[in-house]
Design a protein around this motif. Structure first.
Motif, mmCIF file in Angstrom:
data_model
loop_
_atom_site.group_PDB
_atom_site.id
_atom_site.type_symbol
_atom_site.label_atom_id
_atom_site.label_comp_id
_atom_site.label_asym_id
_atom_site.label_seq_id
_atom_site.Cartn_x
_atom_site.Cartn_y
_atom_site.Cartn_z
ATOM 1 N N GLY A 15 0.822 -1.210 0.000
ATOM 2 C CA GLY A 15 0.000 0.000 0.000
ATOM 3 C C GLY A 15 0.850 1.250 0.000
ATOM 4 N N GLY A 16 0.429 2.268 0.760
ATOM 5 C CA GLY A 16 1.177 3.509 0.868
ATOM 6 C C GLY A 16 0.823 4.521 -0.209
ATOM 7 N N THR A 17 1.550 5.641 -0.205
ATOM 8 C CA THR A 17 1.313 6.701 -1.180
ATOM 9 C C THR A 17 1.569 6.235 -2.599
ATOM 10 O OG1 THR A 17 1.846 8.445 0.414
ATOM 11 C CG2 THR A 17 2.067 9.011 -1.913
ATOM 12 N N ILE A 18 2.553 5.368 -2.784
ATOM 13 C CA ILE A 18 2.848 4.867 -4.124
ATOM 14 C C ILE A 18 1.617 4.213 -4.739
ATOM 15 C CG2 ILE A 18 3.697 2.609 -3.320
ATOM 16 C CD1 ILE A 18 5.846 2.786 -5.511
ATOM 17 N N ALA A 19 0.720 3.711 -3.893
ATOM 18 C CA ALA A 19 -0.532 3.105 -4.346
ATOM 19 C C ALA A 19 -1.729 3.988 -4.028
ATOM 20 C CB ALA A 19 -0.714 1.734 -3.696
ATOM 21 N N GLY A 20 -1.473 5.297 -3.806
ATOM 22 C CA GLY A 20 -2.539 6.212 -3.437
ATOM 23 C C GLY A 20 -3.263 6.785 -4.641
ATOM 24 N N ARG A 21 -4.450 7.317 -4.382
ATOM 25 C CA ARG A 21 -5.239 7.923 -5.449
ATOM 26 C C ARG A 21 -6.017 9.113 -4.888
ATOM 27 N NH1 ARG A 21 -8.099 3.638 -7.281
ATOM 28 N NH2 ARG A 21 -6.728 3.172 -9.026
ATOM 29 N N HIS A 94 6.013 0.344 -0.389
ATOM 30 C CA HIS A 94 5.689 0.699 0.991
ATOM 31 C C HIS A 94 5.391 2.188 1.069
ATOM 32 C CE1 HIS A 94 6.177 0.997 5.399
ATOM 33 N NE2 HIS A 94 6.259 -0.320 5.440
ATOM 34 N N GLY A 95 4.626 2.601 2.059
ATOM 35 C CA GLY A 95 4.432 4.014 2.332
ATOM 36 C C GLY A 95 5.677 4.642 2.932
ATOM 37 N N THR A 96 5.795 5.957 2.824
ATOM 38 C CA THR A 96 7.015 6.627 3.282
ATOM 39 C C THR A 96 7.043 6.878 4.791
ATOM 40 O OG1 THR A 96 6.076 8.828 2.875
ATOM 41 C CG2 THR A 96 7.317 7.800 1.069
ATOM 42 N N ASP A 97 5.871 7.008 5.431
ATOM 43 C CA ASP A 97 5.849 7.484 6.815
ATOM 44 C C ASP A 97 6.608 6.581 7.781
ATOM 45 O OD1 ASP A 97 4.461 9.738 6.154
ATOM 46 O OD2 ASP A 97 2.515 9.039 6.855
ATOM 47 N N THR A 98 6.471 5.287 7.635
ATOM 48 C CA THR A 98 7.148 4.350 8.543
ATOM 49 C C THR A 98 8.095 3.421 7.789
ATOM 50 O OG1 THR A 98 5.269 2.830 8.396
ATOM 51 C CG2 THR A 98 5.292 4.393 10.239
ATOM 52 N N LEU A 99 8.508 3.840 6.608
ATOM 53 C CA LEU A 99 9.374 2.995 5.788
ATOM 54 C C LEU A 99 10.653 2.630 6.520
ATOM 55 C CD1 LEU A 99 10.067 1.717 3.035
ATOM 56 C CD2 LEU A 99 10.901 3.944 2.294
ATOM 57 N N ALA A 121 6.840 6.241 -2.724
ATOM 58 C CA ALA A 121 6.594 7.447 -3.516
ATOM 59 C C ALA A 121 6.121 8.544 -2.586
ATOM 60 C CB ALA A 121 5.545 7.194 -4.599
ATOM 61 N N MET A 122 6.434 9.774 -2.957
ATOM 62 C CA MET A 122 5.944 10.930 -2.217
ATOM 63 C C MET A 122 4.693 11.522 -2.862
ATOM 64 S SD MET A 122 7.712 11.398 0.507
ATOM 65 C CE MET A 122 7.374 13.101 0.958
ATOM 66 N N LYS A 167 13.319 9.316 7.113
ATOM 67 C CA LYS A 167 12.555 10.307 6.368
ATOM 68 C C LYS A 167 12.829 11.670 6.991
ATOM 69 C CE LYS A 167 7.976 11.426 4.538
ATOM 70 N NZ LYS A 167 6.541 11.069 4.481
ATOM 71 N N VAL A 168 13.286 12.619 6.166
ATOM 72 C CA VAL A 168 13.724 13.908 6.696
ATOM 73 C C VAL A 168 12.945 15.086 6.128
ATOM 74 C CG1 VAL A 168 16.053 13.073 7.178
ATOM 75 C CG2 VAL A 168 15.548 14.096 4.943
ATOM 76 N N HIS A 169 12.023 14.837 5.199
ATOM 77 C CA HIS A 169 11.227 15.927 4.651
ATOM 78 C C HIS A 169 9.778 15.474 4.499
ATOM 79 C CE1 HIS A 169 10.031 19.383 2.218
ATOM 80 N NE2 HIS A 169 11.162 19.954 2.591
ATOM 81 N N THR A 170 8.865 16.401 4.717
ATOM 82 C CA THR A 170 7.447 16.049 4.698
ATOM 83 C C THR A 170 6.854 15.986 3.304
ATOM 84 O OG1 THR A 170 6.815 18.396 4.881
ATOM 85 C CG2 THR A 170 7.083 17.145 6.937
ATOM 86 N N TYR A 171 7.510 16.626 2.302
ATOM 87 C CA TYR A 171 6.843 16.787 1.014
ATOM 88 C C TYR A 171 7.745 16.556 -0.197
ATOM 89 C CZ TYR A 171 3.973 19.016 -2.627
ATOM 90 O OH TYR A 171 3.246 19.264 -3.752
ATOM 91 N N GLN A 172 9.016 16.906 -0.126
ATOM 92 C CA GLN A 172 9.903 16.815 -1.280
ATOM 93 C C GLN A 172 10.033 15.369 -1.759
ATOM 94 O OE1 GLN A 172 13.628 18.628 -0.210
ATOM 95 N NE2 GLN A 172 12.831 20.715 -0.372
ATOM 96 N N LEU A 173 10.279 15.197 -3.045
ATOM 97 C CA LEU A 173 10.430 13.853 -3.610
ATOM 98 C C LEU A 173 11.646 13.139 -3.034
ATOM 99 C CD1 LEU A 173 9.577 14.428 -7.386
ATOM 100 C CD2 LEU A 173 8.038 13.942 -5.458
ATOM 101 N N ASP A 174 12.710 13.880 -2.785
ATOM 102 C CA ASP A 174 13.927 13.309 -2.183
ATOM 103 C C ASP A 174 13.814 13.447 -0.678
ATOM 104 O OD1 ASP A 174 16.394 12.281 -1.711
ATOM 105 O OD2 ASP A 174 17.526 13.894 -2.660
ATOM 106 N N ALA A 175 12.963 12.612 -0.084
ATOM 107 C CA ALA A 175 12.577 12.797 1.315
ATOM 108 C C ALA A 175 13.423 12.009 2.297
ATOM 109 C CB ALA A 175 11.112 12.400 1.495
ATOM 110 N N PHE A 176 14.350 11.185 1.798
ATOM 111 C CA PHE A 176 15.104 10.299 2.688
ATOM 112 C C PHE A 176 16.583 10.640 2.711
ATOM 113 C CE2 PHE A 176 11.204 8.052 1.941
ATOM 114 C CZ PHE A 176 10.923 7.460 3.164
ATOM 115 N N ASP A 177 17.197 10.353 3.853
ATOM 116 C CA ASP A 177 18.602 10.671 4.060
ATOM 117 C C ASP A 177 19.216 9.582 4.932
ATOM 118 O OD1 ASP A 177 20.744 12.855 3.768
ATOM 119 O OD2 ASP A 177 20.701 12.578 5.937
ATOM 120 N N SER A 178 20.530 9.457 4.857
ATOM 121 C CA SER A 178 21.229 8.469 5.682
ATOM 122 C C SER A 178 22.161 9.106 6.698
ATOM 123 C CB SER A 178 22.024 7.502 4.794
ATOM 124 O OG SER A 178 21.161 6.641 4.091
ATOM 125 N N GLY A 179 21.943 10.376 7.006
ATOM 126 C CA GLY A 179 22.708 11.029 8.057
ATOM 127 C C GLY A 179 24.195 11.035 7.783
#
Length: 323
Positions: A15-21, A94-99, A121-122, A167-179
């Motif tokens: 599921g998740g946003t990638i499967a959202g509508r 998978h959805g981004t929030d708890t990925l 997907a964002m 996950k480090v950004h709420t909206y941008q497509l490049d929302a993930f980072d590895s510190g």
């Protein structure tokens, strides 16, 4: 076609946003997650048309609601496919929030010697310019070309390890980072460019530990609290004061300030929880980068460099396997 590409790839959908509508194509925030089947997501990626695939819908949820039942379903299917010699790798949508949490759980429980690639997907599938198809295409490229095992996350052309991704950004497509660790690599025009070796499996997972996870009715209860200016011990004492109607409190993870420091009023309550109630207390930091550097003045165990949410999961899994 080389020998690796002739082997089968498995894609699991959750599921998740990638499967959202959304009702309007220009709406990238007012959508409902988990509406499009993983089969339809795969069909929307032309590069997958001639790839040998097994596609399965494991769940259809908004990842903010992710929890043990879906993790167990994922682990169950992954265990079957990863032990199939005909399967080269597995991709999970998978959805981004708890990925980052799902990636960490899968790595800790399975420690796979084959690639397990989570992607997302964002923007929903109904967007004017959805990012899901490219992310899924990139994830498949990583799954087919990776030379090491372990769980990784692919988003916006970057490859992140399960341990470090956040996950480090709420909206941008490049929302993930590895510190501080940085990404493992990137995908350039369908080709994996590795920056450093994958996370290798050091200790082989046992079937018994997987079965213990799969048979657990719940994870041991570990709560996450945050230290901040003007904090007190009321939240910690409230957690200790809950009666038998809830699961017994087994652990507390503290997202401390700076190098794992905790407000003195909260510190007293945490010491009480540990010494009088036997509750495990572990220190993490609420800082986005860095880690809790061990030193003699630490009041509790530290998080071994994990983020607060991953420290909570690590402690819960440790307690589960120790029971």
């Amino acid at each position: 076609m080389d020998a690796n590409q002739s082997r089968r790839l498995v894609i699991l959908g959750t599921g998740g946003t990638i499967a959202g509508r959304a009702t309007q194509a220009g709406d990238n925030v007012g959508y409902v997650a988990g509406q499009v089947s993983v089969e339809d997501l795969v069909a929307a990626v032309p590069t997958l048309a001639h790839q040998a695939l097994t596609v399965e819908q494991v769940a259809q949820v908004d990842s903010k609601d992710m929890g043990l039942p879906v993790w167990q379903a994922l682990v169950r299917q992954l265990w079957v496919h990863l032990n199939d010699p005909e399967v080269q790798a597995v991709v999970v949508t998978h959805g981004t929030d708890t990925l980052e949490e799902t990636a960490f759980v899968l790595q800790q429980v399975l420690r796979p010697s084959k690639p397990v690639v989570l992607t997302c997907a964002m923007r929903p599938a109904s967007a004017l310019a959805p990012d899901g198809p490219q992310n899924l295409s990139d994830a498949v490229a990583v799954a087919l070309q990776a030379s090491g095992g372990g769980v990784v996350v692919v988003c916006a052309g970057k490859v992140h390890s399960a341990r470090d991704v956040a996950k480090v950004h709420t909206y941008q497509l490049d929302a993930f980072d590895s510190g501080d660790a940085g990404p493992l690599g990137c995908v350039e025009e369908g080709q994996l460019r590795a920056f450093k070796p994958w996370e290798m499996v050091r200790d082989a997972v046992t079937e018994g530990s997987v079965e213990r996870f799969l048979s657990a009715p719940t994870l041991p209860r570990v709560e996450l609290v945050t230290s901040h200016a003007d904090a007190d011990g009321s939240v910690v004492r409230a957690l200790m004061g809950q009666g038998v109607q809830v699961r017994p409190l087994r652990g507390i993870v503290v997202a401390g300030t700076g190098n794992g420091t905790v407000h003195k009023a909260m510190l007293h309550a945490l010491e009480e929880a540990q010494t009088t109630r036997g509750v495990r207390v572990v220190l993490a930091s609420r800082c986005a980068r860095g880690r809790v550097v061990p030193h003699a003045g630490l009041s509790f165990d530290h998080s071994q460099g994990l983020s607060p949410v991953k420290t909570r999961l690590a402690l819960a899994l440790e307690l589960l396997l120790a029971d």
